[in-house]
Structures are given as structure tokens and as C-alpha cells.
Write a protein that holds these residues in place. Structure first.
Motif, PDB file in Angstrom:
ATOM      1  N   GLU A  55       1.373   2.738  12.370  1.00 20.54           N
ATOM      2  CA  GLU A  55       0.591   2.174  13.421  1.00 20.54           C
ATOM      3  C   GLU A  55       0.357   0.938  13.631  1.00 20.54           C
ATOM      4  OE1 GLU A  55      -3.000   4.219  16.028  1.00 20.54           O
ATOM      5  OE2 GLU A  55      -2.898   4.602  13.665  1.00 20.54           O
ATOM      6  N   GLU A  58       2.891  -0.865  15.592  1.00 18.04           N
ATOM      7  CA  GLU A  58       3.032  -0.592  16.583  1.00 18.04           C
ATOM      8  C   GLU A  58       4.290   0.216  16.934  1.00 18.04           C
ATOM      9  OE1 GLU A  58       2.759  -4.120  18.900  1.00 18.04           O
ATOM     10  OE2 GLU A  58       0.866  -4.459  18.591  1.00 18.04           O
ATOM     11  N   GLU A  61       1.381   5.599  17.898  1.00 20.05           N
ATOM     12  CA  GLU A  61      -0.219   5.326  18.502  1.00 20.05           C
ATOM     13  C   GLU A  61      -0.840   6.923  18.248  1.00 20.05           C
ATOM     14  OE1 GLU A  61      -1.011   4.898  22.310  1.00 20.05           O
ATOM     15  OE2 GLU A  61       0.524   5.766  23.173  1.00 20.05           O
ATOM     16  N   GLN A  71       5.644   5.305  20.114  1.00 18.51           N
ATOM     17  CA  GLN A  71       5.290   4.224  21.178  1.00 18.51           C
ATOM     18  C   GLN A  71       6.416   4.140  22.078  1.00 18.51           C
ATOM     19  OE1 GLN A  71       2.527   2.681  22.028  1.00 18.51           O
ATOM     20  NE2 GLN A  71       1.425   1.524  20.536  1.00 18.51           N
TER      21      GLN A  71
END
Length: 220
Positions: A55, A58, A61, A71
């Protein structure tokens, strides 16, 4: 910490396997912590820490009350990070190069009878753009990738293109390394020119020979 790091890699590998199998794509929900722990044979706390790491990068999520999702905007980074793990292995690099060569050879063969004038003009434009960028002192990485992508599109076979696409994301760093070699860019440009001329002439044998030589001379 070492255990978490190992789980982090294994979760990445597991996600990649699900994506390759068509069971998961950007925007989809990941299996639960419990399911991942069972599938990987590790503790839930290790899975939880590994997911936190993903997370922070990125790549995923967490939505309260919904679960954890891949993502959409970071899907290209997933390929880059996976590449960092898998392409350290020499056998993986050879497999990638071999697979890409097979796909592109088939694509240019089909392109000789299926390419339209607009696509041929795009190849020509990319050749010119690449030469200009290089004369300005910039390595034309994106132009190179777009050239090869156009070759795949010329085949009029979407499955070939979709199989090929992640291979290029995996090998992007190696492509930059290849084009940065002394004298390589000049040779690469002439090799691209030979591919373009063969397709424009509808010469399957010459086109396959040209793309094969080009990829053999590249480092992936």
C-alpha cells in the motif's frame, strides 16, 4: 522483518500469477488476508505487514468495509516492481527475450499482409522522431516502445498485443540499458528501418529476418 520481506515477494508473485491467469486485473479486489495466508501457508500478521508495504508503494488500496484492491493508476508500477524481482534471474530474462522474439516475429509476418497505410506512416514517423530525439542527445525509449507496439498492432491480432504488452513493461529498464550502449542507437535505428522497409514491401521473409536480428542484438 525478513519473514515479512519474503511474504511481500510471495504476495507479489501470487498477484502476478492471478493476473497472468486472467483471474485478477487492475481495480479488482484482492483475496482476504485469511485467504492469502492460507494460499501462501503463512501467518495473517505477516500477510498484513506485507500488504501495508504494497500500500505504501501505491500498488494496492484498502477501502474501509470493502477490502483491498489493486490500484488502477499504479498497475504499470506493479509490472516494474515485479520485474525487479523476476528479471534478476538469468533464466527469466532469457525466457522473456525468447517469448518477445516469437511474438514479434509472428506479428511482423502478419503485418506484411494486414498493415494499413496509416500504420505504415506511423512507423515512418516514429523512425524520424527517434532519429531527431537521438540527434538532440535524448535516448528515444518511448519512440522505440511505440515502434514495436505499432508492429504488434499491425498484426490485427489483439491477443498477440495483449500478451506482448506486459513483456515490454518488464523489460523497460533493460531497453534503456541496451540503447545506452556505445553505438547501439545507430544500429537499432537502421534495424528498425529494415523492418519498416520489409513490411512496406510486403516481404514476410525479410521482415521476420530483420526483427529477429534486431531483437538478437538487443539486451533484455
Amino acid at each position: 522483518m525478513a519473514q515479512t520481506s519474503k511474504v511481500y515477494v510471495r504476495i507479489l508473485q501470487h498477484i502476478e500469477e492471478l493476473i497472468t491467469a486472467g483471474e485478477l486485473k487492475a481495480g479488482d479486489k484482492l483475496p482476504s488476508e485469511r485467504d492469502l495466508a492460507e494460499q501462501l501457508g503463512v501467518g495473517r500478521s505477516s500477510v498484513r505487514e506485507a500488504l501495508r508495504a504494497l500500500e505504501l508503494l501505491e500498488l494496492i488500496e484498502t477501502r474501509k468495509g470493502e477490502g483491498t484492491f489493486i490500484q488502477k493508476a499504479g498497475s504499470h508500477r506493479l509490472a516494474e516492481i515485479l520485474a525487479g524481482f523476476f528479471l534478476k534471474d538469468a533464466k527469466a530474462r532469457r525466457d522473456l527475450a525468447e517469448t518477445r522474439k516469437t511474438l514479434e516475429a509472428d506479428a511482423v509476418r502478419l503485418a506484411c499482409t494486414r498493415a494499413d497505410e496509416e500504420q505504415l506512416e506511423r512507423l515512418k514517423f516514429l523512425l524520424e522522431q527517434s532519429k531527431q530525439r537521438w540527434s538532440d542527445g535524448v535516448i528515444p525509449v518511448e519512440e522505440d516502445i511505440q515502434f514495436h507496439k505499432t508492429l504488434m498492432q499491425m498484426s490485427q491480432n489483439k491477443l498477440l498485443l495483449n500478451i506482448w504488452r506486459p513483456l515490454v513493461e518488464y523489460s523497460r529498464a533493460a531497453l534503456i540499458e541496451s540503447l545506452s550502449r556505445e553505438g547501439r542507437m545507430d544500429h537499432a535505428w537502421h534495424e528498425h528501418e529494415a523492418v519498416y522497409q520489409a513490411i512496406a514491401a510486403g516481404d514476410e521473409k525479410a521482415a521476420v529476418k530483420a526483427i529477429t536480428l534486431h531483437l538478437d542484438n538487443s539486451i533484455f
